[in-house]
Design an enzyme around this catalytic site. Structure first.
Site, PDB file in Angstrom:
ATOM      1  N   CYS A   1      -4.030   5.179  -5.127  1.00  0.00           N
ATOM      2  CA  CYS A   1      -2.574   5.116  -5.058  1.00  0.00           C
ATOM      3  C   CYS A   1      -2.073   3.696  -5.348  1.00  0.00           C
ATOM      4  CB  CYS A   1      -2.116   5.633  -3.697  1.00  0.00           C
ATOM      5  SG  CYS A   1      -0.395   6.108  -3.600  1.00  0.00           S
ATOM      6  N   HIS A   2      -1.344   3.100  -4.409  1.00  0.00           N
ATOM      7  CA  HIS A   2      -0.809   1.750  -4.591  1.00  0.00           C
ATOM      8  C   HIS A   2      -1.866   0.655  -4.389  1.00  0.00           C
ATOM      9  CE1 HIS A   2       3.020   3.858  -4.458  1.00  0.00           C
ATOM     10  NE2 HIS A   2       3.535   2.785  -5.045  1.00  0.00           N
TER      11      HIS A   2
END
Length: 181
Positions: A112-113
């Protein structure tokens, strides 16, 4: 296998909890999975799950500590969480540690991030990287090629775009790390 997970308060709950417990299954003892965050002890994700951090991110200010982790650990896990990563990216000693880890071609699992930490550590250039769709431009602008697949392996980085893919992401990262042991 020894693993280190670096995160921050307000982490994305699934992206820390699953890798932590999955890695403890692979380890000889629970102390082989070290969680590093902004606090020592109990801290919380955005959905309210609490985890226990073993070390504070300031451990990376000390070069001797960095070398211990670089030498004795096999896998670095970078969970996501947009709120947590906004804070964590500003920790220069953490970014330097990730950069050093990458320069030694040690395995990094990012989801993800978490890719934002790779970008800040200048670890993405020339690689294929997956991450949350909203940071596609950031990944491409860092010199990487954004790939929208459940798991992407490029050199020493195993990346994934979303917690929907935790199983295949961690399985791939663990198997890749074991091959390199």
């Amino acid at each position: 296998m020894k693993s280190i997970i670096i995160t921050w308060s307000n982490f994305q709950d699934q992206e820390l909890v699953y890798p932590y417990y999955r890695l403890t299954e692979e380890s000889k003892n629970i102390k082989d999975v070290v969680v590093v965050s902004d606090k020592v002890g109990k801290f919380f994700g955005i959905l309210g799950v609490n985890m226990i951090s073993h070390k504070k991110t300031n451990i990376f200010k000390n070069k001797k500590n960095c070398e211990i982790y670089l030498k004795n650990f096999d896998l670095l896990v970078l969970p996501g969480g947009v709120k947590s990563l906004e804070k964590l990216r500003q920790e220069k000693d953490v970014i330097k540690f990730i950069s050093l880890w990458n320069s030694r071609k040690k395995i990094i699992a990012s989801t993800c991030h978490g890719a934002q930490l790779l970008i800040s550590a200048n670890a993405t250039k020339g690689k294929k990287i997956s991450g949350y769709y909203s940071i596609k431009d950031d990944i491409n602008n860092s010199g990487a090629t954004y790939i929208d697949k459940p798991v992407v392996v490029s050199d020493n980085i195993v990346s994934s775009p979303h917690y929907d893919h935790m199983g295949v992401w961690m399985k791939t990262a663990i198997n890749y790390a074991k091959k390199r042991l």
